[in-house]
Design an enzyme around this catalytic site. Structure first.
Site, PDB file in Angstrom:
ATOM      1  N   GLY A  45      -4.711   3.068  -1.765  1.00 17.86           N
ATOM      2  CA  GLY A  45      -5.820   3.814  -0.602  1.00 17.86           C
ATOM      3  C   GLY A  45      -5.342   4.599   0.419  1.00 17.86           C
ATOM      4  O   GLY A  45      -4.177   4.683   0.524  1.00 17.86           O
TER       5      GLY A  45
ATOM      6  N   LYS B   4       0.937  -0.937  -0.053  1.00 22.44           N
ATOM      7  CA  LYS B   4      -0.101   0.176   0.028  1.00 22.44           C
ATOM      8  C   LYS B   4       0.981   1.119  -0.024  1.00 22.44           C
ATOM      9  O   LYS B   4       1.433   1.771   1.085  1.00 22.44           O
ATOM     10  CB  LYS B   4      -0.913   0.057   1.115  1.00 22.44           C
ATOM     11  CG  LYS B   4      -2.094   1.219   1.005  1.00 22.44           C
ATOM     12  CD  LYS B   4      -2.355   1.727   2.319  1.00 22.44           C
ATOM     13  CE  LYS B   4      -1.448   3.118   2.727  1.00 22.44           C
ATOM     14  NZ  LYS B   4      -1.675   4.201   1.867  1.00 22.44           N
TER      15      LYS B   4
ATOM     16  N   GLU C  93       9.086   2.138  10.898  1.00 27.56           N
ATOM     17  CA  GLU C  93      10.224   3.069  10.773  1.00 27.56           C
ATOM     18  C   GLU C  93       9.464   4.443  10.843  1.00 27.56           C
ATOM     19  O   GLU C  93       8.659   4.886   9.908  1.00 27.56           O
ATOM     20  CB  GLU C  93      11.030   2.733   9.500  1.00 27.56           C
ATOM     21  CG  GLU C  93      12.137   3.749   9.480  1.00 27.56           C
ATOM     22  CD  GLU C  93      12.056   4.958   8.622  1.00 27.56           C
ATOM     23  OE1 GLU C  93      11.973   6.068   9.510  1.00 27.56           O
ATOM     24  OE2 GLU C  93      12.055   5.069   7.347  1.00 27.56           O
TER      25      GLU C  93
ATOM     26  N   VAL D 200      -7.535   1.356   3.687  1.00 21.68           N
ATOM     27  CA  VAL D 200      -6.414   0.071   3.412  1.00 21.68           C
ATOM     28  C   VAL D 200      -5.529  -0.272   4.309  1.00 21.68           C
ATOM     29  O   VAL D 200      -5.499  -1.409   4.763  1.00 21.68           O
ATOM     30  CB  VAL D 200      -5.839   0.244   2.024  1.00 21.68           C
ATOM     31  CG1 VAL D 200      -4.821  -0.709   1.522  1.00 21.68           C
ATOM     32  CG2 VAL D 200      -6.985   0.429   0.839  1.00 21.68           C
ATOM     33  N   GLY D 201      -4.817   0.779   4.678  1.00 23.09           N
ATOM     34  CA  GLY D 201      -3.961   0.573   5.975  1.00 23.09           C
ATOM     35  C   GLY D 201      -4.244  -0.212   7.229  1.00 23.09           C
ATOM     36  O   GLY D 201      -3.870  -1.042   7.702  1.00 23.09           O
TER      37      GLY D 201
ATOM     38  N   CYS E  82      12.681  11.507   7.658  1.00 19.34           N
ATOM     39  CA  CYS E  82      12.557  11.299   9.092  1.00 19.34           C
ATOM     40  C   CYS E  82      14.120  11.449   9.889  1.00 19.34           C
ATOM     41  O   CYS E  82      13.892  11.477  11.018  1.00 19.34           O
ATOM     42  CB  CYS E  82      11.789  10.147   9.374  1.00 19.34           C
ATOM     43  SG  CYS E  82      12.076   8.785   8.329  1.00 19.34           S
TER      44      CYS E  82
ATOM     45  N   GLU F 245       8.808  17.097  14.858  1.00 15.87           N
ATOM     46  CA  GLU F 245       9.143  16.886  13.526  1.00 15.87           C
ATOM     47  C   GLU F 245       8.585  17.822  12.571  1.00 15.87           C
ATOM     48  O   GLU F 245       7.389  17.922  12.398  1.00 15.87           O
ATOM     49  CB  GLU F 245       8.993  15.458  13.160  1.00 15.87           C
ATOM     50  CG  GLU F 245       9.798  15.174  11.798  1.00 15.87           C
ATOM     51  CD  GLU F 245       9.461  13.586  11.529  1.00 15.87           C
ATOM     52  OE1 GLU F 245      10.416  13.039  10.881  1.00 15.87           O
ATOM     53  OE2 GLU F 245       8.516  13.219  11.735  1.00 15.87           O
TER      54      GLU F 245
END
Length: 475
Positions: A203, A172, A247, A208-209, A281, A381
């Site tokens: 998606g 995905k 991650e 979806v996730g 990141c 962040e």
């Protein structure tokens, strides 16, 4: 348009059109205009893809190392052949400058495949000690969730070791940068991947996730994304006790010790922090410098930031393109304003677009100084071209400031004394520490401490995340 797969999913070895799928615009961040419509999957499409991966797993898990090496070799060759097509797609979908897309986004993505081939050639899946054998076996069906900031690079960092291990996968990708993923699915198909071994469903994370994370027939989920997204995936995965590799976010320090070569270390640090428009990141966005040399660092950093050429990403002279999407652009602007409001010293840059750019999600390379550890720009962040200069009193305070974060993904240490740099690096609570700006190493374990995630990617460490361990006594 570089591809014609916008309305399709790749499931069970076939490109499938699902007419009832909802579509979402894909926006070019340089122009803010819609350049296409991507189909968004839902639980129905996830179920089809997981079933295809589950069906393919028994045979593929028993494939030989030689067979998997041949498949990865074909994938690697096709990625090299189609490198320019991928670079153009990445420029279009997330605004990377064309030179950077070619030299970093695509090149290092291709390297992940080559590195996994090298690992696979040497890896011992069965070892025997005395009468006990230890077998490393593929974990099963793996769901891979990848981000918009390094769209191809993060795909190959997950797919290559999963395939090397003998797993079947469902990818995905981010719905915000989907074109390189669709091109990658074409590569997998043209490389002759067995039906069901690789599947792709576009998606959102919410549809979806989330369904992938909770799906009882998914054995492992690997996500690269925000810490918030990683938490949600882990929560959804908990009832089925599947493996979760994350991650996630970071707020990486770059400690310039007082014996560093500042004329070299400061410019390199600025460029490292603003690489990929700061959308990494692990970007070293907190530069820790001796208090008595702060003015010198401000001057060097400002000159470097002001020299960065920001502009249209297809211009070969451009070094920094736009922020990848509108929501992230607004986030970066809000954080720059927060830095000003909290009293940080604005050295260069600031809110709004660079001079001469009147549209697109372009941000000014921005440097703040006299940043205190409790300021938002030191703790949160930002994911944009914003660097915080933070003064320290002595080495002990530098280490304390570096570790004063909920994150622990990456860190940098600069010193002309390598032993001193090693000593400081050993005390940083981060998964990867760079000493004196070393070259990229695809074998080096990558992953985080604390809220930067669990598990590791790249090299043998990445391969082993996709393996289960079986002990056979009396072997």
């Amino acid at each position: 348009m570089l591809i014609n797969r916008e309305s399709q999913f790749y499931i069970g070895g076939e490109w499938q059109v699902h007419p009832k799928a909802v579509h979402q615009p894909v926006v070019d961040p340089a122009s803010e205009r819609s350049i296409g419509q991507i189909a968004l999957g839902d639980s129905t499409h996830v179920d089809l893809a997981v079933a295809a991966a589950r069906k393919a797993f028994p045979a593929f898990s028993r494939s030989t190392v030689a067979e998997r090496l041949d498949l990865l070799g074909r994938v690697h060759a096709l990625l090299q052949q189609r490198a320019e097509q991928f670079a153009q797609a990445i420029v279009m979908e997330m605004g990377a400058a064309i030179g950077f897309a070619r030299a970093s986004q695509v090149f290092y993505a291709t390297e992940h495949v080559r590195v996994q081939m090298e690992v696979l050639k040497r890896y011992e899946f069965l070892t025997v000690t005395g009468s006990t054998a230890t077998a490393k076996e593929p974990i099963g069906v793996c769901a891979l969730i990848t981000p918009w900031n390094w769209p191809l690079y993060q795909i190959t960092a997950k797919v290559a070791p999963a395939i090397a291990a003998g797993c079947t996968v469902l990818l995905k990708p981010s719905e915000l940068s989907p074109y390189s993923a669709l091109l990658f699915a074409e590569v997998m198909h043209d490389a002759g991947v067995p039906a069901g071994v690789f599947n792709l469903v576009n998606g959102t994370g919410e549809s979806v996730g989330a369904h992938l994370a909770s799906h009882p027939d998914v054995d492992m989920i690997s996500i690269t994304g925000s810490t918030r997204a990683g938490v949600l995936v882990a929560q959804a995965a908990a009832p089925t006790v599947k493996r979760v590799v994350q991650e996630l976010g970071g707020k990486s320090p770059n400690i310039l010790l007082d014996d560093a070569e500042f004329v070299e270390a400061v410019p390199k640090g600025v460029l490292a922090g603003m690489r990929n428009v700061g959308q990494s990141c692990s970007a070293p966005t907190r530069m820790l410098v001796p208090a008595h040399r702060l003015a010198e660092v401000e001057d060097l950093a400002s000159k470097t930031a002001r020299s960065i050429r920001v502009g249209p990403p297809l211009d070969p002279k451009t070094e920094m393109g736009p922020i990848a999407n509108g929501a992230q652009y607004q986030r970066v602007q809000a954080m720059i304003r927060a830095g000003i409001d909290e009293g940080a010293k604005l050295v260069c840059g600031g809110p709004g677009r660079p001079t001469g750019l009147h549209s697109g999600f372009f941000a000014q390379p921005t440097i703040f100084s006299e940043v205190k550890p409790d300021m938002r720009i030191a703790r949160e962040e930002i994911f944009g071209p914003v660097l915080a200069l933070m003064p320290y009193r002595d080495e002990e305070q530098a280490i304390a400031i570096a570790n004063d974060t909920v994150y622990g993904l990456g860190a940098h240490v600069q010193s002309s004394d390598r032993e001193r740099a090693r000593r400081v690096a050993s005390r940083i609570r981060a998964g990867q520490v760079h000493i004196n700006y070393p070259a990229w190493d695809g074998m080096a374990a990558f992953g985080g401490y604390k809220r930067s995630g669990n598990g590791r990617e790249y090299g043998v460490h990445g391969l082993e995340e996709f393996l289960e361990t079986k002990a056979m006594l009396g072997f």
